[in-house]
Design a protein around this motif. Structure first.
Motif, PDB file in Angstrom:
ATOM      1  N   ALA A  46       0.912  -0.962  -0.262  1.00 45.48           N
ATOM      2  CA  ALA A  46       0.014  -0.107  -0.048  1.00 45.48           C
ATOM      3  C   ALA A  46       0.749   1.471  -0.208  1.00 45.48           C
ATOM      4  O   ALA A  46       1.188   2.193  -0.885  1.00 45.48           O
ATOM      5  CB  ALA A  46      -1.026   0.309   1.404  1.00 45.48           C
ATOM      6  N   GLY A  47       2.116   0.949   0.790  1.00 46.72           N
ATOM      7  CA  GLY A  47       3.158   2.386   0.301  1.00 46.72           C
ATOM      8  C   GLY A  47       3.027   2.687  -0.652  1.00 46.72           C
ATOM      9  O   GLY A  47       3.172   3.545  -0.700  1.00 46.72           O
ATOM     10  N   LEU A  48       3.633   1.862  -1.487  1.00 44.77           N
ATOM     11  CA  LEU A  48       4.405   2.140  -2.928  1.00 44.77           C
ATOM     12  C   LEU A  48       3.020   3.030  -3.530  1.00 44.77           C
ATOM     13  O   LEU A  48       3.227   3.780  -4.086  1.00 44.77           O
ATOM     14  CB  LEU A  48       4.663   1.019  -3.305  1.00 44.77           C
ATOM     15  CG  LEU A  48       6.104  -0.297  -3.006  1.00 44.77           C
ATOM     16  CD1 LEU A  48       6.303  -1.251  -3.433  1.00 44.77           C
ATOM     17  CD2 LEU A  48       7.371   0.832  -3.217  1.00 44.77           C
ATOM     18  N   LEU A  49       1.923   2.320  -3.317  1.00 45.99           N
ATOM     19  CA  LEU A  49       0.845   3.186  -4.104  1.00 45.99           C
ATOM     20  C   LEU A  49       0.719   4.382  -4.069  1.00 45.99           C
ATOM     21  O   LEU A  49       0.758   5.254  -4.568  1.00 45.99           O
ATOM     22  CB  LEU A  49      -0.233   2.313  -4.163  1.00 45.99           C
ATOM     23  CG  LEU A  49      -0.601   0.641  -4.588  1.00 45.99           C
ATOM     24  CD1 LEU A  49      -1.487  -0.162  -4.051  1.00 45.99           C
ATOM     25  CD2 LEU A  49      -0.638   0.157  -6.111  1.00 45.99           C
ATOM     26  N   TYR A  50       0.696   4.520  -2.581  1.00 45.68           N
ATOM     27  CA  TYR A  50       0.633   5.622  -1.778  1.00 45.68           C
ATOM     28  C   TYR A  50       1.156   6.609  -1.570  1.00 45.68           C
ATOM     29  O   TYR A  50       1.075   8.292  -2.420  1.00 45.68           O
ATOM     30  CB  TYR A  50      -0.052   5.520  -0.332  1.00 45.68           C
ATOM     31  CG  TYR A  50      -1.459   5.380  -0.494  1.00 45.68           C
ATOM     32  CD1 TYR A  50      -2.160   6.473   0.006  1.00 45.68           C
ATOM     33  CD2 TYR A  50      -2.007   4.361   0.018  1.00 45.68           C
ATOM     34  CE1 TYR A  50      -3.952   6.241   0.129  1.00 45.68           C
ATOM     35  CE2 TYR A  50      -2.979   3.971  -0.357  1.00 45.68           C
ATOM     36  CZ  TYR A  50      -3.817   4.569  -0.438  1.00 45.68           C
ATOM     37  OH  TYR A  50      -5.234   4.824   0.414  1.00 45.68           O
ATOM     38  N   CYS A  51       2.944   6.579  -2.374  1.00 48.91           N
ATOM     39  CA  CYS A  51       3.905   7.192  -2.628  1.00 48.91           C
ATOM     40  C   CYS A  51       3.909   7.906  -3.764  1.00 48.91           C
ATOM     41  O   CYS A  51       3.807   9.628  -3.718  1.00 48.91           O
ATOM     42  CB  CYS A  51       4.660   6.752  -2.405  1.00 48.91           C
ATOM     43  SG  CYS A  51       6.004   6.091  -0.726  1.00 48.91           S
ATOM     44  N   ALA A  52       2.461   7.038  -4.788  1.00 46.90           N
ATOM     45  CA  ALA A  52       3.021   7.844  -6.547  1.00 46.90           C
ATOM     46  C   ALA A  52       1.702   8.861  -6.047  1.00 46.90           C
ATOM     47  O   ALA A  52       1.966   9.527  -6.540  1.00 46.90           O
ATOM     48  CB  ALA A  52       2.776   6.583  -7.154  1.00 46.90           C
ATOM     49  N   ALA A  53       0.888   7.963  -5.499  1.00 46.51           N
ATOM     50  CA  ALA A  53      -0.354   9.454  -5.401  1.00 46.51           C
ATOM     51  C   ALA A  53       0.840  10.704  -4.474  1.00 46.51           C
ATOM     52  O   ALA A  53      -0.442  11.610  -4.667  1.00 46.51           O
ATOM     53  CB  ALA A  53      -1.109   9.393  -3.936  1.00 46.51           C
ATOM     54  N   VAL A  54       0.896  10.574  -3.443  1.00 49.50           N
ATOM     55  CA  VAL A  54       1.382  11.851  -3.090  1.00 49.50           C
ATOM     56  C   VAL A  54       2.250  12.887  -3.587  1.00 49.50           C
ATOM     57  O   VAL A  54       2.071  13.839  -3.966  1.00 49.50           O
ATOM     58  CB  VAL A  54       2.709  11.740  -1.374  1.00 49.50           C
ATOM     59  CG1 VAL A  54       3.140  12.570  -0.926  1.00 49.50           C
ATOM     60  CG2 VAL A  54       1.665  11.072  -0.737  1.00 49.50           C
ATOM     61  N   PHE A  55       3.110  11.827  -4.542  1.00 49.27           N
ATOM     62  CA  PHE A  55       3.771  13.002  -4.959  1.00 49.27           C
ATOM     63  C   PHE A  55       3.198  13.199  -6.406  1.00 49.27           C
ATOM     64  O   PHE A  55       3.310  14.382  -6.885  1.00 49.27           O
ATOM     65  CB  PHE A  55       5.125  11.819  -6.297  1.00 49.27           C
ATOM     66  CG  PHE A  55       6.399  11.057  -5.282  1.00 49.27           C
ATOM     67  CD1 PHE A  55       6.661  12.516  -4.950  1.00 49.27           C
ATOM     68  CD2 PHE A  55       6.438  10.213  -5.223  1.00 49.27           C
ATOM     69  CE1 PHE A  55       8.318  11.837  -3.662  1.00 49.27           C
ATOM     70  CE2 PHE A  55       7.302   9.539  -4.206  1.00 49.27           C
ATOM     71  CZ  PHE A  55       9.053  10.770  -3.789  1.00 49.27           C
ATOM     72  N   THR A  56       1.585  12.663  -6.974  1.00 51.00           N
ATOM     73  CA  THR A  56       0.908  12.687  -8.216  1.00 51.00           C
ATOM     74  C   THR A  56       0.520  14.494  -7.049  1.00 51.00           C
ATOM     75  O   THR A  56       0.185  15.659  -8.072  1.00 51.00           O
ATOM     76  CB  THR A  56       0.402  11.876  -8.491  1.00 51.00           C
ATOM     77  OG1 THR A  56       0.799  11.320  -8.691  1.00 51.00           O
ATOM     78  CG2 THR A  56      -0.901  13.130  -9.581  1.00 51.00           C
ATOM     79  N   LEU A  57      -0.129  14.305  -6.377  1.00 54.81           N
ATOM     80  CA  LEU A  57      -0.556  15.387  -5.398  1.00 54.81           C
ATOM     81  C   LEU A  57       0.610  16.583  -4.813  1.00 54.81           C
ATOM     82  O   LEU A  57      -0.217  17.917  -5.437  1.00 54.81           O
ATOM     83  CB  LEU A  57      -1.151  15.114  -3.858  1.00 54.81           C
ATOM     84  CG  LEU A  57      -1.810  15.732  -3.124  1.00 54.81           C
ATOM     85  CD1 LEU A  57      -2.939  16.925  -4.158  1.00 54.81           C
ATOM     86  CD2 LEU A  57      -2.173  15.713  -1.514  1.00 54.81           C
ATOM     87  N   VAL A  58       2.001  16.753  -5.101  1.00 52.95           N
ATOM     88  CA  VAL A  58       2.469  18.065  -4.774  1.00 52.95           C
ATOM     89  C   VAL A  58       2.805  18.693  -5.667  1.00 52.95           C
ATOM     90  O   VAL A  58       2.751  19.445  -6.556  1.00 52.95           O
ATOM     91  CB  VAL A  58       3.869  17.283  -3.972  1.00 52.95           C
ATOM     92  CG1 VAL A  58       4.573  18.290  -4.488  1.00 52.95           C
ATOM     93  CG2 VAL A  58       3.636  16.772  -2.621  1.00 52.95           C
TER      94      VAL A  58
END
Length: 266
Positions: A46-58
């Protein structure tokens, strides 16, 4: 059900006791490589998926801030930049709240069998579950999915007014994060007690009622988890401890022992 503490002093003690449950969960996990390994596998996925989401949001925060402040396009540069700076902070704040809450829900879904095992091993150390109900895996996953979707929906509904309030100067940068932490903490406490309550044949409404009866205790645990999950990689590394702490919280609100009964290996 657990005894409710009365008065401000009792509420503060309950809050601190609840926060301490995360530390106790961490101690259990660190003392057992088995628990740590069980908990980290789904959290890393899940962390790998959410890292991608965080980078996208920023990366998109500037465009999102401009989109939600379209009314300021004709303002002077100073005021337009100021309102968009506040909007960007609000977008990041709301995104952070939703990411923390949905991370827990998604990770619990991915790792349902893993976290079921962790929770069961922790409860066995403290006396087990005399009234345990056997729930088939598919039924357990289905119920977890329904409960998680309800909690995610509630998170979004509560997050919208917090997002709007984030535009208010000073209040949006002081009061709103505190309220967001309390709301996020409560929802995390509800999510992380799902497996122990399900093991007893209890539903989401039963969970909420039991936690409301010991609200400061539940908030102490949930806010501690929420704060730690905001630390980079905190959600991934502390997820097993949060699950173990959720089992202890469940036992406390249900009036069950939380002192070690057996020292058998976890």
């Amino acid at each position: 059900m657990g005894e409710t503490q009365h008065g401000p002093g009792g509420a503060v003690r309950d809050f601190l006791t609840g926060a301490g449950l995360l530390g106790r969960g961490l101690g259990l996990v660190l003392s057992s490589p088995r628990l740590l390994a069980l908990g980290l596998v789904p959290a890393i996925i899940a962390g790998l998926l959410y890292c991608a989401a965080v980078f996208t949001l920023v990366a998109l925060v500037g465009d999102l801030a401009s989109a939600v402040t379209w009314f300021a396009d004709d303002w002077s540069t100073l005021w337009r930049d100021l309102i968009r700076l506040l909007a960007g902070a609000a977008v990041l704040g709301l995104g952070g709240l939703l990411l923390v809450l949905t991370f827990t829900a998604v990770t619990l879904l991915i790792g349902d069998p893993f976290y079921e095992k962790i929770s069961g091993l922790v409860e066995r150390r403290y006396g087990g579950v005399p009234d345990e109900v056997e729930v088939p895996l598919l039924a357990s996953l289905g119920r977890s999915l329904r409960d998680s979707l309800r909690l995610i929906g509630l998170s979004i509904l509560l997050g919208i007014p917090l997002f709007v309030a984030g535009f208010i100067p000073v209040v949006g940068q002081t009061v709103v994060p505190v309220v967001g932490g309390a709301v996020g903490g409560w929802l995390l406490a509800v999510e992380l007690t799902g497996v122990p309550f399900q093991r007893r044949g209890k539903r989401l409404r039963d969970r909420r009622a039991a936690l409301r009866a010991r609200r400061p205790l539940a908030l102490g645990f949930g806010v501690a988890v929420f704060a730690c999950f905001l630390i980079p990689l905190g959600a991934v590394l502390l997820m097993p401890a949060a699950v173990a702490g959720g089992a202890l919280l469940s036992r406390k609100v249900l009036g069950l022992p939380t002192e070690v009964i057996t020292t058998a290996s976890l």
